[in-house]
Structure formats: structure tokens, C-alpha cells
Design a protein around this motif. Structure first.
Motif, PDB file in Angstrom:
ATOM      1  N   LEU A 415       0.825  -1.213   0.000  1.00  0.00           N
ATOM      2  CA  LEU A 415       0.000   0.000   0.000  1.00  0.00           C
ATOM      3  C   LEU A 415       0.860   1.265   0.000  1.00  0.00           C
ATOM      4  N   VAL A 416       1.883   1.323   0.873  1.00  0.00           N
ATOM      5  CA  VAL A 416       2.706   2.540   0.923  1.00  0.00           C
ATOM      6  C   VAL A 416       3.564   2.670  -0.334  1.00  0.00           C
ATOM      7  N   GLY A 417       3.938   1.532  -0.932  1.00  0.00           N
ATOM      8  CA  GLY A 417       4.662   1.592  -2.203  1.00  0.00           C
ATOM      9  C   GLY A 417       3.812   2.227  -3.295  1.00  0.00           C
ATOM     10  N   PHE A 418       2.530   1.857  -3.336  1.00  0.00           N
ATOM     11  CA  PHE A 418       1.619   2.460  -4.312  1.00  0.00           C
ATOM     12  C   PHE A 418       1.384   3.940  -4.014  1.00  0.00           C
ATOM     13  N   LEU A 419       1.371   4.299  -2.739  1.00  0.00           N
ATOM     14  CA  LEU A 419       1.224   5.717  -2.388  1.00  0.00           C
ATOM     15  C   LEU A 419       2.385   6.540  -2.948  1.00  0.00           C
ATOM     16  N   TRP A 420       3.623   5.983  -2.872  1.00  0.00           N
ATOM     17  CA  TRP A 420       4.769   6.673  -3.475  1.00  0.00           C
ATOM     18  C   TRP A 420       4.542   6.854  -4.979  1.00  0.00           C
ATOM     19  N   LEU A 421       4.136   5.783  -5.659  1.00  0.00           N
ATOM     20  CA  LEU A 421       3.948   5.839  -7.115  1.00  0.00           C
ATOM     21  C   LEU A 421       2.872   6.857  -7.489  1.00  0.00           C
ATOM     22  N   ILE A 422       1.832   6.956  -6.675  1.00  0.00           N
ATOM     23  CA  ILE A 422       0.724   7.874  -6.985  1.00  0.00           C
ATOM     24  C   ILE A 422       1.108   9.327  -6.720  1.00  0.00           C
ATOM     25  N   PHE A 423       1.729   9.593  -5.565  1.00  0.00           N
ATOM     26  CA  PHE A 423       1.920  10.977  -5.129  1.00  0.00           C
ATOM     27  C   PHE A 423       3.320  11.546  -5.375  1.00  0.00           C
ATOM     28  N   SER A 424       4.332  10.719  -5.538  1.00  0.00           N
ATOM     29  CA  SER A 424       5.701  11.239  -5.633  1.00  0.00           C
ATOM     30  C   SER A 424       6.398  10.990  -6.964  1.00  0.00           C
ATOM     31  N   SER A 425       6.044   9.922  -7.654  1.00  0.00           N
ATOM     32  CA  SER A 425       6.813   9.550  -8.849  1.00  0.00           C
ATOM     33  C   SER A 425       6.717  10.599  -9.954  1.00  0.00           C
ATOM     34  N   SER A 426       5.556  11.238 -10.107  1.00  0.00           N
ATOM     35  CA  SER A 426       5.414  12.245 -11.165  1.00  0.00           C
ATOM     36  C   SER A 426       6.315  13.452 -10.893  1.00  0.00           C
ATOM     37  N   ASN A 427       6.419  13.863  -9.623  1.00  0.00           N
ATOM     38  CA  ASN A 427       7.305  14.973  -9.273  1.00  0.00           C
ATOM     39  C   ASN A 427       8.773  14.589  -9.433  1.00  0.00           C
ATOM     40  N   GLU A 428       9.104  13.324  -9.123  1.00  0.00           N
ATOM     41  CA  GLU A 428      10.466  12.844  -9.349  1.00  0.00           C
ATOM     42  C   GLU A 428      10.815  12.866 -10.830  1.00  0.00           C
ATOM     43  N   LYS A 429       9.867  12.475 -11.671  1.00  0.00           N
ATOM     44  CA  LYS A 429      10.112  12.478 -13.118  1.00  0.00           C
ATOM     45  C   LYS A 429      10.380  13.901 -13.624  1.00  0.00           C
ATOM     46  N   LYS A 430       9.579  14.848 -13.140  1.00  0.00           N
ATOM     47  CA  LYS A 430       9.797  16.255 -13.527  1.00  0.00           C
ATOM     48  C   LYS A 430      11.173  16.730 -13.064  1.00  0.00           C
ATOM     49  N   TYR A 431      11.565  16.330 -11.851  1.00  0.00           N
ATOM     50  CA  TYR A 431      12.864  16.738 -11.309  1.00  0.00           C
ATOM     51  C   TYR A 431      14.002  16.207 -12.191  1.00  0.00           C
ATOM     52  N   PHE A 432      13.947  14.908 -12.530  1.00  0.00           N
ATOM     53  CA  PHE A 432      15.021  14.315 -13.332  1.00  0.00           C
ATOM     54  C   PHE A 432      15.049  14.888 -14.746  1.00  0.00           C
ATOM     55  N   ASP A 433      13.861  15.134 -15.328  1.00  0.00           N
ATOM     56  CA  ASP A 433      13.816  15.733 -16.670  1.00  0.00           C
ATOM     57  C   ASP A 433      14.448  17.119 -16.660  1.00  0.00           C
ATOM     58  N   SER A 434      14.133  17.900 -15.620  1.00  0.00           N
ATOM     59  CA  SER A 434      14.698  19.243 -15.499  1.00  0.00           C
ATOM     60  C   SER A 434      16.210  19.187 -15.317  1.00  0.00           C
ATOM     61  N   LYS A 435      16.664  18.252 -14.521  1.00  0.00           N
ATOM     62  CA  LYS A 435      18.101  18.109 -14.256  1.00  0.00           C
ATOM     63  C   LYS A 435      18.856  17.754 -15.529  1.00  0.00           C
ATOM     64  N   GLU A 436      18.301  16.839 -16.316  1.00  0.00           N
ATOM     65  CA  GLU A 436      18.957  16.424 -17.557  1.00  0.00           C
ATOM     66  C   GLU A 436      18.988  17.568 -18.582  1.00  0.00           C
TER      67      GLU A 436
END
Length: 447
Positions: A415-436
Motif C-alpha cells: 500500500l505505501v509503495g503504491f502511495l509513493w507511485l501515486i503521489f511522488s513519482s510524477s514529481n520525481e520524473k519532472k525533477y530528473f527531466d529538469s536536471k537532464e
């Protein structure tokens, strides 16, 4: 569209070059002498640690007629001692010599064990908890200092590899220490285990004494008072609060610990039931599987942790996989298959551990690393302590069977793993795209 395509291609090339520049595990140990010495110092003391931990589990069980809550108390006292100290010891790592703090930690632990053995204090449940608490004080001093020290002796390209080696070494030490420790206690008794642990602390201190300082910068070393201590801790929390890329990652290990804290305790109860020889040997063998899995995951999963497409999702996926395999632990017959399931679950959690630690080191400026590391440890140890106590109460009052409790911990992790995927992964993707993209334009400016 053509410009976007060219930019995307160049970003991939830039990332590929950076990944290719990361050293191999053997290469880093061979080329970076300071890191090599730190690694071997850690290995020696970590192996000894598990001799004592297994001994404390056994004495707690013997002193309480194998009460699950009393055994859970060994881990809970460790966690609840660790948690409130971490903000303070993390701040110390930003203000005082990190090498000196690591040295003090090992000497302190050595003196504690020598005192316990000389005065023959280890004879009841209270003494077990007291020794557990005092040894954790030493570890609480050591951990933030080492985490903050590592980026000062490794380049950015070396950092992921270094963390994987440190984690793999800790895990291998757990496997070796718990396995051999359990057998040694069965054969020679508890006192011998503590003597071995005390000697490992002394050897580790001697190696650490030969290391260079490794920070913090002199400009960060200020006069300390009670008011300044609390101000510095609060400043560290504000730094995390207003820095979302750091704030997201600080919770990653704690999310695993929501079920993982209970699992670490439940392994002890499984070891008492499973029948791998004497009780000490059974607990040691299961902890050996946990340790080797935790080490194997990050070492084998280096390509996963550097995969640009997977990186935003790694914590959520890793935590969920850990939970899936513990659900399997609660279902299958407890034979040698049990060792494989525990191994795989902790291999996945090891990837989450190393990956999140590396992200925090990369994203945090040197003057804040100790406090960020301390806050990270605060979250995981507090969560582990709560998780352990709840599991202990469930087992003590027979609210669920052991297998049902194990399955519940796995469900929580999924359950908490899915919570990360729902609420944090999209912001992480934006962060990495911006960094690259920033790396791409920087390379254009240089050229």
C-alpha cells in the motif's frame, strides 16, 4: 520537433557518459584508498554488532519465558533511542570533525561492552534493554557522521557505487555476523559473543584514526550552546521542508519501515519455530538470509538505479516488491524456501535504501548533510519502533497468528509503495527531466 529530438538524443548521450564514468565496485575499492579503509573499518564493527544483537534477543527471550513483546522490546528500545538522538547527532556532523565523531562512537561502544563484561551486568531483561540503549547511542553518533563524510571522500560519479558497497558490506556483515554469531553463541555462550564484538569496535577505531578529516568546512564550525543547537536542528528541518526533492526522499526508507520494522522482529519468532537447529542458530540463519539479500540487491541492481526511465519509480516499486515476498513468507511451508523469500524481499528493500541515501547525498549541500541524514534516520527508526511494538502487542495478546501478522506487514508495504507511485513519482520524473535538460544546456555552453 527536430530540435526536441536532437536535445533528447544529447541528453541520453550525456547521461550515458555519466553512467559510464561510474567506477566498478572493485575499481572503487582499489583506487580510493580512504574509502577502502572506511569500508573495512565498517565491516569489522558491523560483523561484531550482530554477535551482540543475537545475544540480546536470546537473553530477552530467556528472561521472559519467550514473551514476543519482551523480544520486540530489544528492537523497540534501539529504535526509540536512535530516533530522538538523530537530529542532535546529525547537527554535530555538520559542526564537528566527522572523523572524530566516528572514532568516538567506536571507542564509546568498546568501553560499554568491556564494562558490561567486567561487571557481569547482563543477567536480566532490564540490563538487556539498558545495554541495547547505550550501544545505540554510539551508532547514533556514527551513522550521520559517516553519511556526511562519504561525499567528501568520493566524487559524484563514485557516490552511488560507494553507497552500494557500504550497504552491501553492512548486509554481508549482518549475514556473516548473525550466522556465525548464532552458531558461536550456541557453542560458546553469550559472553564470548560480547567479547568478540568489543574487540571489533577497537579494531575499527584504530583504522578510523588513520583517515583524513573529511569535513565539515571550517566556516561551518561555530560555537555551540543549547539555544544554537535547537536553532540548527530547526533550520535543518526547515531546509528539508522547503526543499521538495529532499523532502520526498526523506520518507522513502520510513515507508518501507512501516512494515519492515515488524518484519525484522518477526524473523526472530520465525527462527524460534522453524527448526534450523538450536534457537540461536535458527535466528542467525534467517538474519543471514536477510543480510545477504540486503547486500545483493544494491550490488546487482546498480543498472536499475542508474536507469533514467526507472529512477522516478524505484522507491515505490522496491517497497511493494518487499511486501509481496513477505506475503509469500506468510503463506509457504517454512523450509529452505523461506530463506529465498526473505533474501529476495530484503534485496528489494536494499535497493530502496541505497538509492534514497544516494539521492539525499547528491541533492544536499555539504553544510546540511548531517542534519538531513539525521532527519532521514529519525523517520526510519521512529517508524520501525512503532511498527515493532504494534507487532509485538499483536503477538503478545494473540490478536493474529504469526503467519497472519507477517502477511499484514506485506500488505502495508504494498500500500505505501503504491502511495509513493501515486503521489511522488510524477514529481520525481519532472525533477530528473529538469536536471537532464540543465546538463544539456550546460554542455552546450561549455562547447
Amino acid at each position: 520537433d527536430l530540435c526536441v529530438g536532437i536535445e533528447g538524443f544529447r541528453i541520453k548521450v550525456t547521461t550515458l557518459r555519466r553512467d559510464m564514468s561510474r567506477p566498478s565496485y572493485i575499481g572503487l575499492l582499489r583506487e580510493n584508498r580512504t574509502f577502502r579503509k572506511l569500508f573495512f573499518a565498517n565491516e569489522i564493527s558491523f560483523i561484531g554488532d550482530w554477535f551482540t544483537v543475537i545475544a540480546l534477543f536470546l537473553i530477552a527471550g530467556e528472561s521472559s519465558n519467550n514473551s514476543p513483546l519482551a523480544i520486540a522490546g530489544v528492537l523497540a528500545t534501539r529504535s526509540f533511542t536512535f530516533a530522538p538522538l538523530e537530529p542532535f547527532t546529525g547537527m554535530f556532523a555538520d559542526k564537528y570533525s566527522r572523523k572524530s565523531l566516528m572514532l568516538i562512537s567506536n571507542i564509546f561502544s568498546f568501553l560499554i561492552l568491556i564494562s558490561v563484561l567486567s561487571l557481569e551486568l547482563l543477567d536480566n531483561l532490564f540490563s538487556v534493554y539498558l545495554i541495547s540503549i547505550t550501544l545505540v547511542i554510539g551508532r547514533a553518533i556514527f551513522d550521520p557522521a559517516q553519511t556526511a563524510y562519504l561525499p567528501n571522500i568520493c566524487t559524484e560519479e563514485e557516490l552511488l557505487t560507494a553507497n552500494a558497497i557500504i550497504s552491501g558490506g553492512w548486509s554481508a556483515a549482518m549475514g556473516i555476523g548473525a550466522g556465525i554469531g548464532g552458531l558461536a553463541i550456541s557453542e560458546f555462550g553469550v559472553d564470548m559473543a560480547l567479547w568478540i564484538d568489543s574487540i571489533t569496535f577497537l579494531f575499527a577505531a584504530l583504522i578510523i584514526y588513520t583517515l583524513p578529516e573529511g569535513g565539515p568546512k571550517k566556516s561551518n564550525k561555530k560555537e555551540i550552546s543549547i539555544r544554537i543547537i535547537f536553532k540548527e536542528i530547526l533550520d535543518g528541518w526547515k531546509y528539508i521542508r522547503y526543499n521538495s526533492p529532499i523532502r520526498r526522499v526523506v520518507g522513502a526508507k520510513g515507508m518501507w519501515a512501516s512494515g519492515g520494522g515488524a518484519q525484522v522482529f518477526l524473523i526472530v519468532l520465525i527462527g524460534m519455530e522453524v527448526g534450523f537447529g538450536e534457537i540461536a542458530a535458527g535466528i542467525g540463519i534467517l538474519y543471514m538470509a536477510r543480510g545477504f539479500g540486503s547486500g545483493f540487491g544494491p550490488l546487482a541492481g546498480k543498472s536499475i538505479m542508474t536507469n533514467t526511465r526507472l529512477r522516478p519509480y524505484i522507491p515505490g516499486i522496491a517497497i511493494s516488491i518487499s511486501g509481496i515476498f513477505y506475503i509469500a513468507v506468510g503463506i509457504v511451508e517454512w523450509s529452505f524456501m523461506l530463506l529465498l523469500l526473505i533474501f529476495i524481499s530484503h534485496a528489494s528493500s536494499g535497493i530502496n535504501w541505497v538509492y534514497s541515501t544516494t539521492l539525499l547525498q547528491e541533492r544536499t549541500e555539504d553544510e546540511w548533510r548531517g542534519r538531513v541524514s539525521g532527519s532521514d534516520n529519525l523517520v526510519i527508526t521512529l517508524t520501525m519502533g512503532i511498527s515493532t511494538i504494534i507487532a509485538g502487542l499483536i503477538m503478545e495478546y494473540e490478536l493474529l497468528e504469526l503467519r497472519e501478522t507477517i502477511g499484514l506487514t506485506g500488505i502495508i508495504q504494498i500500500l505505501v509503495g503504491f502511495l509513493w507511485l501515486i503521489f511522488s513519482s510524477s514529481n520525481e520524473k519532472k525533477y530528473f527531466d529538469s536536471k537532464e535538460k540543465n546538463l544539456f544546456w550546460k554542455s552546450i555552453e561549455i562547447n
